[in-house]
Design a protein around this motif. Structure first.
Motif, PDB file in Angstrom:
ATOM      1  N   LYS A  93      -5.790   5.036 -12.563  1.00 43.48           N
ATOM      2  CA  LYS A  93      -5.713   3.885 -13.510  1.00 43.48           C
ATOM      3  C   LYS A  93      -5.547   2.473 -12.616  1.00 43.48           C
ATOM      4  O   LYS A  93      -6.208   1.515 -12.905  1.00 43.48           O
ATOM      5  N   THR A  94      -4.534   2.537 -11.509  1.00 43.29           N
ATOM      6  CA  THR A  94      -4.591   1.533 -10.643  1.00 43.29           C
ATOM      7  C   THR A  94      -5.802   1.391  -9.746  1.00 43.29           C
ATOM      8  O   THR A  94      -6.144   0.197  -9.689  1.00 43.29           O
ATOM      9  N   ILE A  95      -6.317   2.385  -9.111  1.00 43.83           N
ATOM     10  CA  ILE A  95      -7.602   2.193  -9.049  1.00 43.83           C
ATOM     11  C   ILE A  95      -8.642   1.713  -9.727  1.00 43.83           C
ATOM     12  O   ILE A  95      -9.394   0.615  -9.213  1.00 43.83           O
ATOM     13  N   GLU A  96      -8.789   1.895 -10.593  1.00 43.14           N
ATOM     14  CA  GLU A  96     -10.132   1.665 -11.484  1.00 43.14           C
ATOM     15  C   GLU A  96      -9.596   0.083 -12.024  1.00 43.14           C
ATOM     16  O   GLU A  96     -10.512  -0.653 -12.345  1.00 43.14           O
ATOM     17  N   SER A 107      -1.977   1.294  -4.153  1.00 45.87           N
ATOM     18  CA  SER A 107      -1.988  -0.074  -3.548  1.00 45.87           C
ATOM     19  C   SER A 107      -2.338   0.035  -2.235  1.00 45.87           C
ATOM     20  O   SER A 107      -3.133  -0.779  -1.835  1.00 45.87           O
ATOM     21  N   MET A 108      -1.665   1.017  -1.493  1.00 45.64           N
ATOM     22  CA  MET A 108      -2.020   1.038  -0.186  1.00 45.64           C
ATOM     23  C   MET A 108      -3.682   1.295   0.170  1.00 45.64           C
ATOM     24  O   MET A 108      -4.248   0.667   0.918  1.00 45.64           O
ATOM     25  N   ALA A 164       2.933   6.655  -7.382  1.00 45.28           N
ATOM     26  CA  ALA A 164       1.546   6.810  -7.388  1.00 45.28           C
ATOM     27  C   ALA A 164       0.690   5.415  -7.346  1.00 45.28           C
ATOM     28  O   ALA A 164      -0.219   5.072  -6.641  1.00 45.28           O
ATOM     29  N   VAL A 165       1.648   4.326  -7.808  1.00 50.25           N
ATOM     30  CA  VAL A 165       1.071   3.105  -7.953  1.00 50.25           C
ATOM     31  C   VAL A 165       1.163   2.537  -6.561  1.00 50.25           C
ATOM     32  O   VAL A 165       0.286   1.957  -6.137  1.00 50.25           O
ATOM     33  N   GLU A 166       2.160   2.857  -5.638  1.00 47.74           N
ATOM     34  CA  GLU A 166       2.198   2.380  -4.200  1.00 47.74           C
ATOM     35  C   GLU A 166       1.091   3.124  -3.494  1.00 47.74           C
ATOM     36  O   GLU A 166       0.554   2.352  -2.735  1.00 47.74           O
ATOM     37  N   GLU A 167       0.761   4.141  -3.791  1.00 47.39           N
ATOM     38  CA  GLU A 167      -0.240   4.862  -2.923  1.00 47.39           C
ATOM     39  C   GLU A 167      -1.673   4.375  -3.269  1.00 47.39           C
ATOM     40  O   GLU A 167      -2.370   3.962  -2.220  1.00 47.39           O
ATOM     41  N   VAL A 197       5.589   0.846 -16.536  1.00 51.14           N
ATOM     42  CA  VAL A 197       4.563   0.889 -15.181  1.00 51.14           C
ATOM     43  C   VAL A 197       3.415  -0.104 -15.842  1.00 51.14           C
ATOM     44  O   VAL A 197       2.902   0.132 -16.737  1.00 51.14           O
ATOM     45  N   GLU A 198       3.227  -0.961 -14.822  1.00 50.57           N
ATOM     46  CA  GLU A 198       1.865  -1.655 -14.845  1.00 50.57           C
ATOM     47  C   GLU A 198       1.060  -1.234 -13.702  1.00 50.57           C
ATOM     48  O   GLU A 198       1.472  -1.419 -12.500  1.00 50.57           O
ATOM     49  N   TYR A 199      -0.088  -0.885 -14.133  1.00 54.54           N
ATOM     50  CA  TYR A 199      -0.794  -0.230 -12.992  1.00 54.54           C
ATOM     51  C   TYR A 199      -1.869  -1.338 -12.458  1.00 54.54           C
ATOM     52  O   TYR A 199      -3.055  -1.569 -12.217  1.00 54.54           O
ATOM     53  N   VAL A 200      -0.905  -2.016 -11.599  1.00 54.52           N
ATOM     54  CA  VAL A 200      -1.423  -3.197 -10.766  1.00 54.52           C
ATOM     55  C   VAL A 200      -1.042  -3.006  -9.297  1.00 54.52           C
ATOM     56  O   VAL A 200      -0.187  -2.560  -8.757  1.00 54.52           O
ATOM     57  N   VAL A 201      -1.896  -3.600  -8.349  1.00 58.47           N
ATOM     58  CA  VAL A 201      -1.856  -3.490  -7.139  1.00 58.47           C
ATOM     59  C   VAL A 201      -0.449  -4.269  -6.527  1.00 58.47           C
ATOM     60  O   VAL A 201      -0.268  -5.302  -7.168  1.00 58.47           O
TER      61      VAL A 201
END
Length: 539
Positions: free
Chosen positions: A344-347, A299-300, A294-297, A171-175
């Motif tokens: 992590k994705t948000i930050e 990203s939304m 979670a990354v999808e959420e 997983v890469e925590y990017v948008v």
């Protein structure tokens, strides 16, 4: 005699024919003249213009180079392209972790639904869009490069070459850039099945729950959190009533299908709060079952927040739905992993992230030690929380009343320090915590000079020595005491008390809720503290 008669008869016939021809020519003399003139003009133009060669288009001898049918007679002619207007297809593809999400879109970028599309990976395995939603999600793939081909389907022009993508191993925590194609409105789903509501904090409440507004505190800000359930809001009246911040629901993942759905009041609430001058944050109700979702959420959330200024964090709301939610059955590790991946994705996108949940959920359904780097928003409905961990915001009731909102609304206290300032570089500063040792806001209850406040949970410190009181602890004459759970420490010794603890003859006490510290110094008390005769206290 007979021969002379015959000759005379033949002559008379000839004369008569000549007379008829002459009469006809005379009557049509104008038409013949115009015809001769037209022939003369045509001959003149033929002399001036060279004869076009076979395959030539008009007067341009090189025009055939632009004719796509010249070398390929089977190719559709120009005149037939109009038949396929809006039916040319392309593929949008993303990979988060050993998966591949393929979206079939038209030439306007809109998903094409109602067709059973089929794709082929690396000229081998085929995958079909069985539910005809225009999306094919393939899981459990090997990491690596893939060529994706869309099979021919009647009435559409498919890409003439395979699309290339790399499937990720981790997983890469990017948008996810094209996440907007996965976002639904409530008009497109069955909200009664997807947006379920079970309040775990309400089930844990007791008779001491405070339902009144607690505005005007020096060590905390008073705020609300709202969603579609609060319906129309008069934000100017809410502001005038004393509300200092608002956390607004952005959306949710469907409890049944897992669809990503925008809260129908999100945009209206964001604009209304901004217009009234109320600082805002947002939250998202999760039903993700793994880090990929979670990354999808996240990203939304980031996609829909790009047009707004956030002063408070972005929270993931993790709660149970009474066994009716698709994520209710997750174990502690998986659920914690979902929250961590979201944060992590948000930050990673430059926002401050946090987790919202109830006391029981933090204690039994999450590994809070993994989430220590994020803002903790606690929901516990009693006059003083029993939760023993550290928290930055406290939702203390769901039964509040405030002018501008019809019906009940959630009330919160925030111990975050929020300032709308600009850095030297001109960038806006948002949410941050008061660092250790930094002078904070003055506590209203007996704070003397040289006392630094950072109050969290009803502590009282007097003549203190390095006490950090969090939950109803009492520390006196102490040495290095950090009391967490009703412990009593005396004559020194590094005790950590969190709830209702008493520490004496110690020093350096860290008491978390409702603590009283005496004969010390350097006290760090977190909530509604009384600080007589102390020094260097952080409330």
């Amino acid at each position: 005699m007979g021969s002379n008669v015959k000759r005379m008869a033949i002559l008379m016939v000839i004369v008569m024919i000549a007379a008829v021809v002459g009469i006809v020519l005379y009557d049509n003399r104008d038409s013949l003249r115009k015809e001769r003139e037209a022939e003369a003009m045509a001959g003149q133009e033929a002399e001036e213009t060279p004869e076009a060669q076979a395959g030539q288009i008009g007067e341009d001898t090189r025009a055939f180079l632009t004719d796509e049918t010249f070398f390929d007679p089977d190719k559709l002619p120009y005149s037939s392209i109009e038949m396929f207007e809006g039916k040319m297809l392309s593929l949008l593809m993303t990979s988060v972790q050993r998966d591949l999400r393929i979206q079939i879109v038209d030439n306007a970028g809109n998903p094409v639904t109602g067709e059973t599309f089929c794709v082929v990976l690396n000229k081998g395995d085929e995958y079909t869009d069985e539910d005809q939603d225009g999306i094919i999600h393939i899981e459990h793939l090997r990491a690596g490069d893939y060529a994706v081909e869309l099979k021919e389907i009647a009435g559409y022009i498919v890409p003439n070459a395979p699309a290339q993508i790399t499937v990720k191993q981790n997983v890469e925590y990017v948008v996810i850039d094209d996440i907007s194609l996965l976002i639904y409105t409530e008009d497109e789903i069955n909200a009664e099945l997807e947006d379920l509501e079970v309040n775990g904090a309400q089930e844990d409440a007791d008779t001491t729950e405070i339902t009144r507004m607690q505005e005007g505190k020096n060590n905390a800000k008073f705020g609300i959190d709202v969603s579609k359930w609060n319906k129309e809001i008069d934000w100017d009246r809410v502001k005038q009533a004393g509300v200092e911040f608002a956390i607004i629901r952005l959306g949710y993942r469907g409890a049944t299908t897992g669809a990503l759905v925008e809260d129908p009041y999100f945009e209206k609430n964001m604009k209304g709060a901004a217009s009234a001058g109320i600082p805002v944050g947002v939250y998202f109700f999760t039903q993700a079952v793994d880090a990929v979702e979670a990354v999808e959420e996240a990203s939304m959330v980031i996609t829909l927040c790009r047009d707004y200024k956030l002063d408070y964090p972005v929270f993931i709301d993790t709660e149970g739905l009474g066994g009716n939610g698709r994520a209710d059955g997750l174990d502690i590790e998986a659920r914690t992993g979902v929250c961590a991946a979201f944060c992590k994705t948000i930050e990673g996108a430059g926002y401050r992230a946090g987790v919202y949940s109830s006391r029981n959920w933090y204690n039994g359904m999450l590994d809070v030690s993994v989430l220590n780097d994020y803002i903790i928003w606690l929901a516990e409905y009693r006059d003083s929380p029993l939760y023993q961990g550290y928290y930055h915001m406290w939702q203390y009731t769901s039964g509040g009343k405030v002018d501008g909102i019809e019906g009940n609304v959630d009330f919160n206290l925030s111990y975050l320090r929020i300032e709308d300032t600009k850095t030297a570089g001109g960038e806006e500063e948002g949410t941050y915590l008061l660092p250790e040792g930094e002078v904070g806001d003055r506590e209203e209850a007996g704070a003397d000079s040289n006392e630094n406040e950072g109050a969290r949970s009803k502590a009282e410190a007097s003549v203190g020595g390095n006490a950090d009181n969090r939950n109803g602890a009492e520390a006196s004459a102490g040495g290095n005491t950090d009391n967490r759970s009703g412990a009593e420490a005396s004559a020194g010794g590094n005790t950590d008390n969190r709830n209702g603890a008493e520490a004496s003859a110690g020093g350096n006490a860290d008491n978390r809720n409702g603590a009283e510290a005496s004969a010390g110094g350097n006290t760090d008390n977190r909530n509604e503290e009384e600080l007589p005769a102390g020094e260097n206290n952080r409330n």
